[in-house]
Every structure is written in C-alpha cells, then in structure tokens.
Design a protein around this motif. Structure first.
Motif, short mmCIF file in Angstrom:
data_model
loop_
_atom_site.label_atom_id
_atom_site.label_comp_id
_atom_site.label_asym_id
_atom_site.label_seq_id
_atom_site.Cartn_x
_atom_site.Cartn_y
_atom_site.Cartn_z
N ALA A 259 42.25 40.90 44.27
CA ALA A 259 43.00 41.52 45.53
C ALA A 259 44.31 42.04 44.57
O ALA A 259 44.72 43.40 44.86
CB ALA A 259 43.40 40.38 46.06
N TRP A 260 44.89 41.41 43.55
CA TRP A 260 46.10 42.04 42.81
C TRP A 260 45.29 43.37 42.21
O TRP A 260 46.13 44.55 41.85
CB TRP A 260 46.48 40.87 41.81
N GLU B 234 43.14 45.04 42.98
CA GLU B 234 42.72 46.29 44.05
C GLU B 234 44.00 46.87 44.18
O GLU B 234 44.21 48.19 44.65
CB GLU B 234 41.89 45.76 45.01
N ASN B 235 45.07 46.12 44.55
CA ASN B 235 46.42 46.65 45.08
C ASN B 235 47.20 47.64 43.88
O ASN B 235 47.95 48.34 44.38
CB ASN B 235 47.34 45.62 45.55
N ASN B 236 46.62 47.32 42.64
CA ASN B 236 47.58 47.92 41.68
C ASN B 236 46.41 48.75 40.70
O ASN B 236 46.69 48.91 39.53
CB ASN B 236 48.31 46.93 40.89
N ARG B 237 45.22 49.29 41.46
CA ARG B 237 44.23 49.80 40.74
C ARG B 237 44.69 51.04 39.79
O ARG B 237 44.36 51.05 38.46
CB ARG B 237 43.11 50.21 41.53
#
Length: 405
Positions: free
Chosen positions: A270-271, A273-276
């Motif tokens: 999740a982290w 994906e949010n900061n890809r």
C-alpha cells in the motif's frame, strides 16, 4: 449471497435497465455508423452487442444464484460478459473516431491505401478494447476476491463467537474444537493467498508450512502446537478438557488470529503504491540513505505478498536492478530464504509479457539488468554481497523472456 454478489447483480441489472431507457434514442439514430472493409458498423449493432453481453452476464449470475454451490466458472463468465459490455461504448466511439481521422489522412496522403488506414484504426481500437477488458476483468476479480475474504472472515468470527458461547455453557471440549477450527481456517486462507497448496493437509503440516512462510515467530508456532494438542484431546477423549484449558485455548486462538490477520496485511505494498513514482525515482538515483524506507516497504511487500501483489511490484525491482542493483542486494543480504523465494518468481515477475507486444522491451530489460549486475560484481569488495549478486545473476541469466498469448 454475499454483499459483493448483491452489488454486482444490482449494477448489472441497473445498467441493463439504463440501456433499455435509451432504446428510443437508439431507434432514432441507429443507422449512423462507419464502414470497415465495406461493412457498415452502426450504433444499432453496437447497442445490440451491448445488450447481448449484459443479458449473458445476468444469465450467468442467475445460474450462480440457482446453483447449490459456488461455481467459479460462472463468476468468470459473468465478469467477462460484464467487462465486454462496459468496454463496448468507448471502443465503438474510439473506432469510429479513428476511422474518420484515417479517412482524412487518406485524402491528404493518397499514396496510402484506404484498406491499410482502416486496418490501422482497427488495430488501435482493438488494443484499446483489450486494455479496457483486462482492466475491468482484473478490477472486478479483485473486488470479488476481497469480498470473498471478508465473507470468510465474518464466518470465522461467527464460529469464534460460538466457541465462546460453548465455553460459557460448560461445553469445554466443543469450545476447544470450534476455537481451533477458526485458527485452522485462517491458516489455510493465509497459505492459499501465498500460492501454497493446503488441500488434504492436517493441522501439523499446516503449522509447519506457516513456520516455513515465516508468518509467525517461534513462540507463536509453539502456541499453535499447544492448540493442536488440546484439539486432539477434545476429539479423542471425552471430558478431558478442563475449564482452565478451554479458556486458555480460547484466548490463545484470539491472539493468534489477530497476529495471522496482521501478517496478511500488505502494508508495504500500500505504501509503495501510494509513492510509486517517487520510489522508482529514488531507486534510479541510488541513494542508499534516501532509499532505506522504500527498501523496507519493498521487502515487507514481498514478504507479505498475496494475490497478484508480487507482479504489481515488478516495476520497483526492475528500476533498482537496472540502475542500482546494490539496493536489491542489500535488501536480501543476510536473508537467504527470502532471496530464494524471490528468485523462484523472478523470471515470471521480470521477464513475462502479460499484455502482449512488449517482448522486445523485456529482452532489453533483461540485458540491462545483467549488464548492471556484471558491473556491480566487478566493483564490489564484499565477498558476501558478491555471492548474493552471483546468485541473482545466475538465475536471471538463465531466465526466459516469455509472452502470454
């Protein structure tokens, strides 16, 4: 019938009803369209195709509802029909627009045959349709999978509540049995999510697999064996379980269930994906200090991977291996078991073209990774890290670039 199934039925029937309401508008303009190789594709044809797909989706959903047990094939069929129906309007409009554009191009560049321009428009529209279909089916399947897991969790909570009621009623043997059932159910679900086969496996083997997957620490594994022992006693010896033992098993089950569910949470993914975008840039820059947090999250995402997460994080591995392989080597350093688990999947993760048409790009990616690893091995002064690099290089060098048809 779970909540997701109800939602899907509602949306499908709602869309079907909405399509019916625009029927007069279609009747008035149904003859409009465009020609492809002498065949005129009209709004009416697109409308009928859309209706047919939605009708089939409702039919397959109805069969699932009428079936005595859940049939996964019917889910896939209804999802596919629903996805095709949703993709039909944008693909039809895009194909129409491309045909008009190609006709204008053909008037300006007369040397290009009209058939070639039409074929180009068809290929582009087909690629768009393929992308939309895959995106929609994957999205629907993901939501379905998440809903199924949530339903399983609700069922587990019901069984755990029943175990508590049995304990309060003095039925300690049955309370232990029900508590252990919930623990076993969650273990099976966690292992299945990681691609580990759990069919025809007893509790002892399940605990061994949990240990090999490192979902729990050594102390918690011992507690699982304790629950297993009391469960066997509750089944084979009537009245052997005391109130104190039943209470301990109930409390241990609650504690372990919480820990197992925590281990399944893909916090790292999740982290990432949010900061890809930011993470990929950091991996390309190669600053070890700045990349520390991202590497921790990548390691966590890989360790707690489930479903298709291990494919979704391929971009991070690719960026780091091409530009700064030392980041990946540092991440797996002193963790040989986790490294081996990644190497088993690396060929599929890094060099498999699932969408098609990008095989040459994956070949270039492979060559770039191998070249980068080779340079690292020539310059590193650490024997331990050199061994890790050689292991990664050997696996990736023998890997094949594949395209899924």
């Amino acid at each position: 019938m779970d909540d997701f199934f109800k939602t899907k039925v509602g949306f499908t029937i709602g869309l079907l009803a909405a399509v019916f309401t625009i029927k007069p508008l279609i009747d008035a303009n149904g003859s409009f369209g465009f020609a492809v190789f002498g065949l005129k594709i009209t709004i009416e044809y697109a409308y009928l195709f859309l209706m047919a797909c939605l009708g089939l989706a409702v039919y397959f959903i109805s069969l699932q509802f009428a079936s005595k047990r859940h049939v996964s094939v019917l889910d896939k069929a209804s999802n596919a029909c629903y996805a095709v129906a949703l993709a039909t309007p944008p693909v039809f409009i895009a194909f129409w627009a491309l045909t008009v554009i190609m006709n204008l191009v053909g008037r300006v560049v007369v040397q290009i045959p009209q058939s070639v321009l039409t074929a180009v428009a068809g290929v582009i529209a087909g690629a768009l349709g393929n992308y939309l279909y895959k995106f929609l089916t994957n999205s629907i399947q993901f939501k379905l999978s998440r809903a199924e897991k949530e339903q399983e969790r609700k069922n587990d909570l019901i069984v755990l509540a029943r175990a508590s009621d049995l304990f309060n009623s003095g039925m300690y043997d049955l309370s232990v049995l029900e508590s252990s059932k919930v623990v076993e159910s969650i273990i099976r679900r966690m292992l299945d999510m990681r691609g580990v086969s759990v069919e025809n496996i007893n509790m002892y083997e399940l605990i061994r697999l949990i240990q090999s997957q490192r979902l729990l620490n050594k102390h918690d594994i011992e507690l699982l064996h304790e629950i297993r022992k009391y469960r066997n006693e509750s089944v084979h010896t009537v009245g052997k379980i005391s109130r104190l033992t039943a209470e301990r098993v109930l409390n241990l089950s609650r504690e372990l269930i919480f820990k197992l569910e925590q281990s399944s949470d893909s916090v790292g993914y999740a982290w990432l994906e949010n900061n890809r975008k930011k993470v990929i840039e950091l991996f390309k820059e190669g600053d070890t200090r700045k990349s520390k947090k991202a590497l921790e999250m990548l390691k966590m995402a890989w360790k707690n991977r489930d479903g298709a997460v291990w494919l979704e994080i391929a971009d991070f591995f690719e960026a780091a291996l091409i530009h700064n392989p030392n980041l990946i080597i540092d991440m797996f350093d002193n963790d040989e078991e986790l490294l081996d688990s990644w190497l088993e999947k690396a060929e599929v993760q890094l060099f498999t073209d699932f969408s098609g048409g990008q095989k040459e790009r994956y070949k270039k990616v492979k060559n770039a990774i191998l070249q980068s690893l080779s340079e690292y091995m020539n310059n590193t002064k650490s024997p331990e890290k050199l061994e890790v690099a050689k292991k990664i290089y050997g696996t990736l060098e023998s890997a094949e670039v594949r395209e899924i048809d």
